[in-house]
Design a protein around this motif. Structure first.
Motif, mmCIF file in Angstrom:
data_model
loop_
_atom_site.group_PDB
_atom_site.id
_atom_site.type_symbol
_atom_site.label_atom_id
_atom_site.label_comp_id
_atom_site.label_asym_id
_atom_site.label_seq_id
_atom_site.Cartn_x
_atom_site.Cartn_y
_atom_site.Cartn_z
ATOM 1 N N TYR A 1 0.840 -1.194 0.000
ATOM 2 C CA TYR A 1 0.000 0.000 0.000
ATOM 3 C C TYR A 1 0.879 1.250 0.000
ATOM 4 O O TYR A 1 1.911 1.286 0.663
ATOM 5 N N TRP A 2 0.407 2.284 -0.691
ATOM 6 C CA TRP A 2 0.982 3.623 -0.569
ATOM 7 C C TRP A 2 -0.084 4.541 0.023
ATOM 8 O O TRP A 2 -1.226 4.573 -0.448
ATOM 9 N N TYR A 3 0.335 5.286 1.054
ATOM 10 C CA TYR A 3 -0.543 6.249 1.708
ATOM 11 C C TYR A 3 0.089 7.641 1.633
ATOM 12 O O TYR A 3 1.313 7.784 1.632
ATOM 13 N N GLN A 4 -0.775 8.643 1.657
ATOM 14 C CA GLN A 4 -0.343 10.036 1.781
ATOM 15 C C GLN A 4 -0.854 10.574 3.120
ATOM 16 O O GLN A 4 -2.044 10.435 3.427
ATOM 17 N N GLN A 5 0.049 11.137 3.916
ATOM 18 C CA GLN A 5 -0.360 11.712 5.196
ATOM 19 C C GLN A 5 -0.014 13.192 5.223
ATOM 20 O O GLN A 5 1.162 13.557 5.324
ATOM 21 N N ILE A 6 -1.031 14.012 5.153
ATOM 22 C CA ILE A 6 -0.864 15.464 5.252
ATOM 23 C C ILE A 6 -0.827 15.837 6.726
ATOM 24 O O ILE A 6 -1.505 15.210 7.557
ATOM 25 N N LEU A 7 -0.055 16.847 7.054
ATOM 26 C CA LEU A 7 0.149 17.257 8.436
ATOM 27 C C LEU A 7 -1.176 17.446 9.166
ATOM 28 O O LEU A 7 -2.074 18.140 8.691
ATOM 29 N N GLY A 8 -1.300 16.772 10.303
ATOM 30 C CA GLY A 8 -2.499 16.916 11.124
ATOM 31 C C GLY A 8 -3.636 15.984 10.759
ATOM 32 O O GLY A 8 -4.704 16.047 11.377
ATOM 33 N N GLN A 9 -3.400 15.117 9.775
ATOM 34 C CA GLN A 9 -4.447 14.192 9.353
ATOM 35 C C GLN A 9 -3.961 12.751 9.441
ATOM 36 O O GLN A 9 -2.768 12.492 9.576
ATOM 37 N N LEU B 1 -3.556 5.756 -1.218
ATOM 38 C CA LEU B 1 -3.442 6.177 -2.613
ATOM 39 C C LEU B 1 -3.622 4.992 -3.554
ATOM 40 O O LEU B 1 -4.362 5.080 -4.534
ATOM 41 N N ILE B 2 -2.914 3.907 -3.282
ATOM 42 C CA ILE B 2 -2.959 2.757 -4.172
ATOM 43 C C ILE B 2 -2.608 1.501 -3.412
ATOM 44 O O ILE B 2 -1.821 1.534 -2.461
ATOM 45 N N GLN B 3 -3.233 0.397 -3.831
ATOM 46 C CA GLN B 3 -2.990 -0.905 -3.227
ATOM 47 C C GLN B 3 -2.642 -1.898 -4.328
ATOM 48 O O GLN B 3 -3.335 -1.993 -5.344
ATOM 49 N N PHE B 4 -1.549 -2.631 -4.105
ATOM 50 C CA PHE B 4 -1.115 -3.690 -5.024
ATOM 51 C C PHE B 4 -1.314 -5.059 -4.371
ATOM 52 O O PHE B 4 -1.075 -5.224 -3.171
ATOM 53 N N VAL C 1 3.779 13.389 4.066
ATOM 54 C CA VAL C 1 4.585 12.189 4.288
ATOM 55 C C VAL C 1 3.958 11.066 3.469
ATOM 56 O O VAL C 1 2.738 10.868 3.508
ATOM 57 N N TYR C 2 4.786 10.369 2.723
ATOM 58 C CA TYR C 2 4.317 9.243 1.909
ATOM 59 C C TYR C 2 4.750 7.956 2.598
ATOM 60 O O TYR C 2 5.935 7.691 2.774
ATOM 61 N N LEU C 3 3.742 7.188 2.990
ATOM 62 C CA LEU C 3 3.962 5.971 3.764
ATOM 63 C C LEU C 3 3.709 4.750 2.903
ATOM 64 O O LEU C 3 2.725 4.689 2.159
ATOM 65 N N GLY D 1 8.366 6.113 6.208
ATOM 66 C CA GLY D 1 7.826 7.229 5.444
ATOM 67 C C GLY D 1 8.882 8.086 4.772
ATOM 68 O O GLY D 1 10.060 8.077 5.154
ATOM 69 N N THR D 2 8.451 8.813 3.752
ATOM 70 C CA THR D 2 9.271 9.820 3.085
ATOM 71 C C THR D 2 8.577 11.161 3.256
ATOM 72 O O THR D 2 7.422 11.319 2.862
ATOM 73 N N ARG D 3 9.301 12.122 3.838
ATOM 74 C CA ARG D 3 8.740 13.466 4.036
ATOM 75 C C ARG D 3 9.066 14.307 2.809
ATOM 76 O O ARG D 3 10.242 14.543 2.510
ATOM 77 N N LEU D 4 8.039 14.759 2.101
ATOM 78 C CA LEU D 4 8.212 15.557 0.894
ATOM 79 C C LEU D 4 7.783 16.990 1.161
ATOM 80 O O LEU D 4 6.687 17.235 1.680
#
Lengths: 114, 111
Positions: free
Chosen positions: A33-41, A46-49, A89-91, A108-111
């Motif tokens: 799975y790829w997730y997007q985590q915006i600050l405070g949420q 995003l997508i599941q393989f 952050v992309y998890l 995670g990767t902080r972008l």
């Protein structure tokens, strides 16, 4: 047992540039799975393989985001071109199978998009 | 889609205190997980608990699926318990396990 690995850990780019993130799931885990985590949420899927096939990409902004999982192991998530609102952050997470299994998350990767 | 509400949004405790975090969800769920996100951003599984009660050391969780809520109990809190606690549910049905997260509870434990 090694956990989910992600790289890079941090990335700063300017808007309209492209960026790619890499994920290596736990060995033997079929689902990624790829997730997007915006600050405070909380994280947003995003997508599941399942192995190398896409199960769910309904929340992936396909005009700028793409992801692949070649050979059913590692995965890359790409953003092109990036927008300011992509700062997050992309998890990456993995689970043993598609069934009712616990998901394990990477660091995670902080972008930051300037 | 399913709505997941967590309360309280913020909680400040003194070390040694007990606390209860709540997660309400708007529809039937197949599964529910509790996570702790530490100050460095790492999400750590606490419980996989679609129903019933589980305990792990100072932490325990109860899910009452018929009433659409789950509780996370933290006893004798420590400073290392600080971070954000997320509840996530799967209401997708079928074989597609898709987690929807709440906004989390930010816990601060002071020494």
């Amino acid at each position: 047992e090694a956990g989910v690995a992600q790289s890079p850990r941090y990335k700063i780019i300017e808007k309209r540039q492209s960026v790619a993130f890499w994920c290596n799931p736990i060995s033997g885990h079929a689902t990624l799975y790829w997730y997007q985590q915006i600050l405070g949420q909380g994280p947003k899927l995003l997508i599941q393989f399942q192995n190398n096939g896409v199960v769910d990409d309904s929340q992936l902004p396909k005009d700028r985001f793409s992801a692949e999982r070649l050979k059913g192991v590692d995965s890359t998530l790409k953003i092109q071109p990036a927008k300011l609102e992509d700062s997050a952050v992309y998890l990456c997470a993995s689970s043993l199978w598609e069934g009712k299994e616990t998901q394990y998350f990477g660091p995670g990767t902080r972008l930051l998009v300037l | 889609g399913i709505q997941v509400e967590q309360s309280p949004p913020d909680l400040i405790l003194q070390e040694g205190a007990n606390s209860t975090l709540r997660c309400n969800f708007s529809d039937s769920v197949n599964n529910l997980q509790w996570f702790h996100q530490n100050p460095w951003g790492q999400l750590i599984n606490l419980f996989y608990i679609p129903s019933g009660t589980k305990q792990n050391g100072r932490l325990s969780a109860t899910t009452v699926a018929t009433e659409r809520y789950s509780l996370l109990y933290i006893s004798s809190s420590q400073t290392t318990d600080s971070g954000v606690y997320f509840c996530a549910v799967d209401a997708s049905g079928g074989s597609n396990y898709k987690l929807t997260f709440g906004k989390g509870t930010l816990l601060t434990v002071n020494p």
